[in-house]
Scaffold this motif. Structure first.
Motif, PDB file in Angstrom:
ATOM      1  N   UNK A   1      -2.886   7.248   3.241  1.00 52.88           N
ATOM      2  CA  UNK A   1      -3.457   8.526   3.678  1.00 52.88           C
ATOM      3  C   UNK A   1      -4.957   8.551   3.443  1.00 52.88           C
ATOM      4  N   UNK A   2      -5.392   8.073   2.272  1.00 49.42           N
ATOM      5  CA  UNK A   2      -6.826   8.053   1.960  1.00 49.42           C
ATOM      6  C   UNK A   2      -7.581   7.157   2.928  1.00 49.42           C
ATOM      7  N   UNK A   3      -7.030   5.989   3.234  1.00 50.70           N
ATOM      8  CA  UNK A   3      -7.675   5.067   4.177  1.00 50.70           C
ATOM      9  C   UNK A   3      -7.750   5.700   5.567  1.00 50.70           C
ATOM     10  N   UNK A   4      -6.649   6.305   6.006  1.00 54.37           N
ATOM     11  CA  UNK A   4      -6.638   6.952   7.331  1.00 54.37           C
ATOM     12  C   UNK A   4      -7.649   8.092   7.382  1.00 54.37           C
ATOM     13  N   UNK A   5      -7.740   8.879   6.304  1.00 61.26           N
ATOM     14  CA  UNK A   5      -8.693   9.995   6.258  1.00 61.26           C
ATOM     15  C   UNK A   5     -10.125   9.476   6.336  1.00 61.26           C
ATOM     16  N   UNK A   6     -10.434   8.428   5.609  1.00 65.86           N
ATOM     17  CA  UNK A   6     -11.782   7.846   5.651  1.00 65.86           C
ATOM     18  C   UNK A   6     -12.119   7.307   7.037  1.00 65.86           C
ATOM     19  N   UNK A   7     -11.135   6.701   7.699  1.00 63.50           N
ATOM     20  CA  UNK A   7     -11.360   6.207   9.063  1.00 63.50           C
ATOM     21  C   UNK A   7     -11.644   7.352  10.033  1.00 63.50           C
TER      22      UNK A   7
ATOM     23  N   UNK B   1       0.850  -1.192   0.000  1.00 58.48           N
ATOM     24  CA  UNK B   1       0.000   0.000   0.000  1.00 58.48           C
ATOM     25  C   UNK B   1       0.884   1.240   0.000  1.00 58.48           C
ATOM     26  N   UNK B   2       0.726   2.111  -1.001  1.00 53.60           N
ATOM     27  CA  UNK B   2       1.576   3.297  -1.068  1.00 53.60           C
ATOM     28  C   UNK B   2       1.083   4.390  -0.116  1.00 53.60           C
ATOM     29  N   UNK B   3       1.870   5.456  -0.022  1.00 52.64           N
ATOM     30  CA  UNK B   3       1.574   6.517   0.950  1.00 52.64           C
ATOM     31  C   UNK B   3       0.229   7.181   0.671  1.00 52.64           C
ATOM     32  N   UNK B   4      -0.082   7.426  -0.596  1.00 50.53           N
ATOM     33  CA  UNK B   4      -1.346   8.075  -0.941  1.00 50.53           C
ATOM     34  C   UNK B   4      -2.534   7.217  -0.522  1.00 50.53           C
ATOM     35  N   UNK B   5      -2.445   5.917  -0.769  1.00 47.35           N
ATOM     36  CA  UNK B   5      -3.531   5.012  -0.388  1.00 47.35           C
ATOM     37  C   UNK B   5      -3.673   4.945   1.124  1.00 47.35           C
TER      38      UNK B   5
END
Length: 197
Positions: free
Chosen positions: A7-13, A1-5
Motif C-alpha cells: 500500500x505504501x509503495x502504491x501510494x508513493x507511486x 512484501x506485506x499488504x502495508x508495504x
C-alpha cells in the motif's frame, strides 16, 4: 512484501505520478514568487493555492472524511488499504483535473476564486495530504465526532471567507448570481431575498 508495504509503495507511486503530471502540465513546483509558506490567511490572495496550505485546504480534509464514509458504505468488505488507495487515486485525479485550463477558467468565472490561476505542485501535494489526514481521522473517530468535525470545517470558512466545499461544488456545477454577489462582499439579506423570489 506485506499488504502495508504494498500500500505504501502504491501510494508513493500515485503521488509521484501526480506530481510529475502536474509539472508536465506546466504547473509551477512552488509559488512563482519563489517562496514556500506554511499558511495563506487571505482567501483572495495571489498566493492562495500556491503555498502549503490555505483556507481551501480544509475542504480537502472534508474530502477525506467523505471518501472514507462513501467507500465504507459501498465497499465495506474491501480491506482498508484498498479503500485508502481508491480515495488517494480519486483525490490525485481531482488535483490533475482541477488544474486543467477548462476547470481553472470555470473557477475564475463562476466561483469566489476570481483570481485563481491553478495550484502549484507543492500545494496540490499538500491538498492530497490533507485528504489523507481526513481519511485517517475518519477511520479512528466515531461517526458523531466525524460529523462534528466536517460541520466545523464547512462552517468556519463559510463565516470567515464566505466559501467552503459545499459552495465551491455548488458554484462549479450550478452557478448562482446571488451566492456570487454575497461571496464578493454583498449583504446576507440580499442573498436571502434572492432565494426567496
Amino acid at each position: 512484501m506485506n499488504r502495508t508495504t504494498r500500500t505504501a509503495v502504491a501510494a508513493l507511486l500515485i503521488l509521484a505520478a501526480t506530481a510529475a503530471l502536474l509539472f508536465l502540465m506546466g504547473r509551477p513546483p512552488i509559488c512563482t514568487c519563489g517562496k514556500i509558506g506554511l499558511w495563506v490567511a487571505q482567501a483572495n490572495s495571489s498566493r492562495t493555492s500556491q503555498m502549503l496550505s490555505d483556507w481551501y485546504s480544509l475542504s480537502h480534509v472534508v474530502h477525506g472524511f467523505l471518501f472514507f464514509a462513501i467507500l465504507w458504505l459501498a465497499f465495506r468488505k474491501w480491506p482498508l488499504e484498498r479503500r485508502f488507495l481508491v480515495a488517494l487515486a480519486i483525490e490525485a485525479a481531482w488535483e490533475v483535473v482541477e488544474n486543467t485550463p477548462m476547470v481553472i477558467n470555470r473557477y475564475r468565472e463562476e466561483t469566489a476564486a476570481l483570481g485563481y490561476t491553478g495550484d502549484s505542485v507543492i500545494n496540490s501535494m499538500s491538498d492530497i495530504a490533507m485528504m489523507v489526514l481526513g481519511f485517517s481521522l475518519a477511520r479512528r473517530l466515531s461517526v458523531r465526532w466525524s460529523i462534528a468535525i466536517v460541520l466545523a470545517l464547512e462552517l468556519i470558512p463559510l463565516f470567515v471567507i464566505r466559501d467552503n466545499l459545499t459552495l465551491n461544488v455548488w458554484m462549479l456545477l450550478a452557478p448562482n448570481d446571488a451566492i456570487k454577489a454575497w461571496q464578493s462582499g454583498g449583504s446576507a439579506s440580499a442573498l436571502f431575498s434572492a432565494f426567496a423570489h
